[in-house]
Scaffold this motif. Structure first.
Motif, PDB file in Angstrom:
ATOM      1  N   LEU A  47       0.856  -1.191   0.000  1.00  0.00           N
ATOM      2  CA  LEU A  47       0.000   0.000   0.000  1.00  0.00           C
ATOM      3  C   LEU A  47       0.888   1.236   0.000  1.00  0.00           C
ATOM      4  N   ASP A  48       0.872   1.962  -1.099  1.00  0.00           N
ATOM      5  CA  ASP A  48       1.712   3.148  -1.273  1.00  0.00           C
ATOM      6  C   ASP A  48       0.931   4.395  -0.856  1.00  0.00           C
ATOM      7  N   GLY A  49       0.974   4.707   0.437  1.00  0.00           N
ATOM      8  CA  GLY A  49       0.329   5.920   0.929  1.00  0.00           C
ATOM      9  C   GLY A  49      -1.170   5.816   1.131  1.00  0.00           C
ATOM     10  N   VAL A  50      -1.736   4.619   1.126  1.00  0.00           N
ATOM     11  CA  VAL A  50      -3.178   4.460   1.377  1.00  0.00           C
ATOM     12  C   VAL A  50      -3.439   4.843   2.840  1.00  0.00           C
ATOM     13  N   GLN A  51      -4.344   5.772   3.076  1.00  0.00           N
ATOM     14  CA  GLN A  51      -4.538   6.315   4.414  1.00  0.00           C
ATOM     15  C   GLN A  51      -5.962   6.226   4.942  1.00  0.00           C
ATOM     16  N   ASN A  52      -6.954   6.258   4.071  1.00  0.00           N
ATOM     17  CA  ASN A  52      -8.335   6.301   4.536  1.00  0.00           C
ATOM     18  C   ASN A  52      -8.664   5.038   5.331  1.00  0.00           C
ATOM     19  N   PRO A  53      -9.104   5.185   6.590  1.00  0.00           N
ATOM     20  CA  PRO A  53      -9.331   3.998   7.422  1.00  0.00           C
ATOM     21  C   PRO A  53     -10.397   3.047   6.881  1.00  0.00           C
ATOM     22  N   PHE A  54     -11.442   3.577   6.242  1.00  0.00           N
ATOM     23  CA  PHE A  54     -12.471   2.692   5.693  1.00  0.00           C
ATOM     24  C   PHE A  54     -11.916   1.899   4.503  1.00  0.00           C
ATOM     25  N   ASN A  55     -11.079   2.539   3.692  1.00  0.00           N
ATOM     26  CA  ASN A  55     -10.422   1.812   2.603  1.00  0.00           C
ATOM     27  C   ASN A  55      -9.486   0.741   3.160  1.00  0.00           C
ATOM     28  N   LEU A  56      -8.731   1.095   4.188  1.00  0.00           N
ATOM     29  CA  LEU A  56      -7.817   0.121   4.797  1.00  0.00           C
ATOM     30  C   LEU A  56      -8.580  -1.082   5.339  1.00  0.00           C
ATOM     31  N   GLY A  57      -9.703  -0.838   5.976  1.00  0.00           N
ATOM     32  CA  GLY A  57     -10.507  -1.930   6.519  1.00  0.00           C
ATOM     33  C   GLY A  57     -11.067  -2.823   5.434  1.00  0.00           C
ATOM     34  N   SER A  58     -11.554  -2.198   4.369  1.00  0.00           N
ATOM     35  CA  SER A  58     -12.104  -2.968   3.259  1.00  0.00           C
ATOM     36  C   SER A  58     -11.013  -3.775   2.560  1.00  0.00           C
ATOM     37  N   ILE A  59      -9.849  -3.167   2.377  1.00  0.00           N
ATOM     38  CA  ILE A  59      -8.716  -3.881   1.763  1.00  0.00           C
ATOM     39  C   ILE A  59      -8.306  -5.054   2.643  1.00  0.00           C
ATOM     40  N   PRO A  77       2.498   6.223   9.057  1.00  0.00           N
ATOM     41  CA  PRO A  77       2.029   4.979   9.685  1.00  0.00           C
ATOM     42  C   PRO A  77       0.507   4.863   9.648  1.00  0.00           C
ATOM     43  N   VAL A  78       0.034   3.633   9.470  1.00  0.00           N
ATOM     44  CA  VAL A  78      -1.409   3.368   9.508  1.00  0.00           C
ATOM     45  C   VAL A  78      -1.710   2.539  10.749  1.00  0.00           C
ATOM     46  N   ASP A  79      -2.807   2.852  11.397  1.00  0.00           N
ATOM     47  CA  ASP A  79      -3.215   2.138  12.600  1.00  0.00           C
ATOM     48  C   ASP A  79      -4.376   1.217  12.243  1.00  0.00           C
ATOM     49  N   VAL A  80      -4.069  -0.065  12.019  1.00  0.00           N
ATOM     50  CA  VAL A  80      -5.133  -0.990  11.615  1.00  0.00           C
ATOM     51  C   VAL A  80      -6.075  -1.324  12.767  1.00  0.00           C
ATOM     52  N   ARG A  81      -5.746  -0.928  13.988  1.00  0.00           N
ATOM     53  CA  ARG A  81      -6.644  -1.140  15.125  1.00  0.00           C
ATOM     54  C   ARG A  81      -7.584   0.058  15.336  1.00  0.00           C
ATOM     55  N   ASN A  82      -7.471   1.069  14.488  1.00  0.00           N
ATOM     56  CA  ASN A  82      -8.350   2.233  14.544  1.00  0.00           C
ATOM     57  C   ASN A  82      -9.800   1.758  14.407  1.00  0.00           C
ATOM     58  N   PRO A  83     -10.729   2.275  15.232  1.00  0.00           N
ATOM     59  CA  PRO A  83     -12.129   1.839  15.152  1.00  0.00           C
ATOM     60  C   PRO A  83     -12.746   1.986  13.762  1.00  0.00           C
ATOM     61  N   LYS A  84     -12.317   2.991  12.995  1.00  0.00           N
ATOM     62  CA  LYS A  84     -12.854   3.165  11.642  1.00  0.00           C
ATOM     63  C   LYS A  84     -12.356   2.051  10.715  1.00  0.00           C
ATOM     64  N   VAL A  85     -11.109   1.637  10.889  1.00  0.00           N
ATOM     65  CA  VAL A  85     -10.591   0.505  10.116  1.00  0.00           C
ATOM     66  C   VAL A  85     -11.365  -0.754  10.509  1.00  0.00           C
ATOM     67  N   GLN A  86     -11.549  -0.932  11.808  1.00  0.00           N
ATOM     68  CA  GLN A  86     -12.220  -2.129  12.312  1.00  0.00           C
ATOM     69  C   GLN A  86     -13.672  -2.227  11.863  1.00  0.00           C
ATOM     70  N   LYS A  87     -14.297  -1.073  11.621  1.00  0.00           N
ATOM     71  CA  LYS A  87     -15.702  -1.086  11.202  1.00  0.00           C
ATOM     72  C   LYS A  87     -15.891  -1.882   9.912  1.00  0.00           C
ATOM     73  N   THR A  88     -14.926  -1.778   8.985  1.00  0.00           N
ATOM     74  CA  THR A  88     -15.040  -2.531   7.740  1.00  0.00           C
ATOM     75  C   THR A  88     -14.191  -3.802   7.737  1.00  0.00           C
ATOM     76  N   ALA A  89     -13.093  -3.821   8.489  1.00  0.00           N
ATOM     77  CA  ALA A  89     -12.231  -5.015   8.523  1.00  0.00           C
ATOM     78  C   ALA A  89     -12.874  -6.154   9.315  1.00  0.00           C
ATOM     79  N   LEU A  90     -13.682  -5.813  10.315  1.00  0.00           N
ATOM     80  CA  LEU A  90     -14.354  -6.810  11.151  1.00  0.00           C
ATOM     81  C   LEU A  90     -13.380  -7.832  11.746  1.00  0.00           C
ATOM     82  N   GLY A  91     -12.186  -7.367  12.123  1.00  0.00           N
ATOM     83  CA  GLY A  91     -11.200  -8.239  12.762  1.00  0.00           C
ATOM     84  C   GLY A  91     -10.330  -9.026  11.801  1.00  0.00           C
TER      85      GLY A  91
END
Length: 198
Positions: A47-59, A77-91
């Motif tokens: 991921l080259d500069g991908v920052q949006n937490p919802f995109n990160l979660g979906s990816i 740095p990206v925080d994959v434990r961010n609640p917004k990432v988790q909303k789409t990543a679902l763990g």
């Protein structure tokens, strides 16, 4: 009229009137296990500069579903434990190995030294439709920032660059959607390769 006498649906082969249902959890596990047996190539993401937490979660969720072994991130740095990432990543982020690098060059070097061919996903000069590229073997897809796409360094560091052909008036896709399509194309090529049939 017995089941054997019912006409088949020409599009699905189903008998007319046959009830459809979703798979049970056991049937799903069996189905997934069958596809895993047909999957031998390693698949990774950079991921080259991908920052949006919802995109990160979906990816993350799609990457886990497609058995991505590793995810490198470059840039802030990206925080994959961010609640917004988790909303789409679902763990599902926990099923992936994440490695962060402050600079794209270091991330590209890490992926290449781990034995991956680097395939950029970007529309630009020298890029070809993804389905025309050979994506079998050990492949690391390199995807870029939500607005700027791949950096020049990333483009130069890729072995090949491919794009997803579009038909409509919209000229680009969300990075998570483009990543999902590219990941599927890598697996599709592997599953439909001649040696996969035998």
């Amino acid at each position: 009229m017995t089941r054997a006498e019912r006409p088949s649906d020409p599009t699905t082969g189903d008998q007319a009137g046959e009830a459809r249902r979703t798979f049970s959890s056991t049937e799903l596990k069996r189905l997934h296990r069958g596809w895993r047996r047909r999957t031998t190539g390693r698949l990774a993401l950079l991921l080259d500069g991908v920052q949006n937490p919802f995109n990160l979660g979906s990816i993350a969720r799609t990457a886990a579903a497609m058995r991505v072994e590793r995810v490198w991130s470059a840039g802030p740095p990206v925080d994959v434990r961010n609640p917004k990432v988790q909303k789409t990543a679902l763990g599902t982020d926990r099923m992936l190995r994440w490695d962060a690098h402050p600079r794209i060059g270091a991330a590209l070097d890490a992926a290449r030294s781990d034995g991956y061919r680097l395939i950029g996903v970007e529309l630009g000069t020298g890029s070809a439709p993804l389905f025309e590229l050979t994506l079998t073997g050990d492949v690391c897809l390199v995807v870029g920032h939500e607005e700027r796409g791949l950096s020049r360094t990333a483009m130069a560091g890729c072995d090949r660059v491919g794009f997803v052909p579009l038909l409509g008036r919209v000229g680009s896709l969300n990075v998570a959607t483009a990543t999902a399509l590219a990941l599927y194309e890598v697996r599709r090529q592997e599953w439909t390769a001649p040696e996969a049939d035998g």
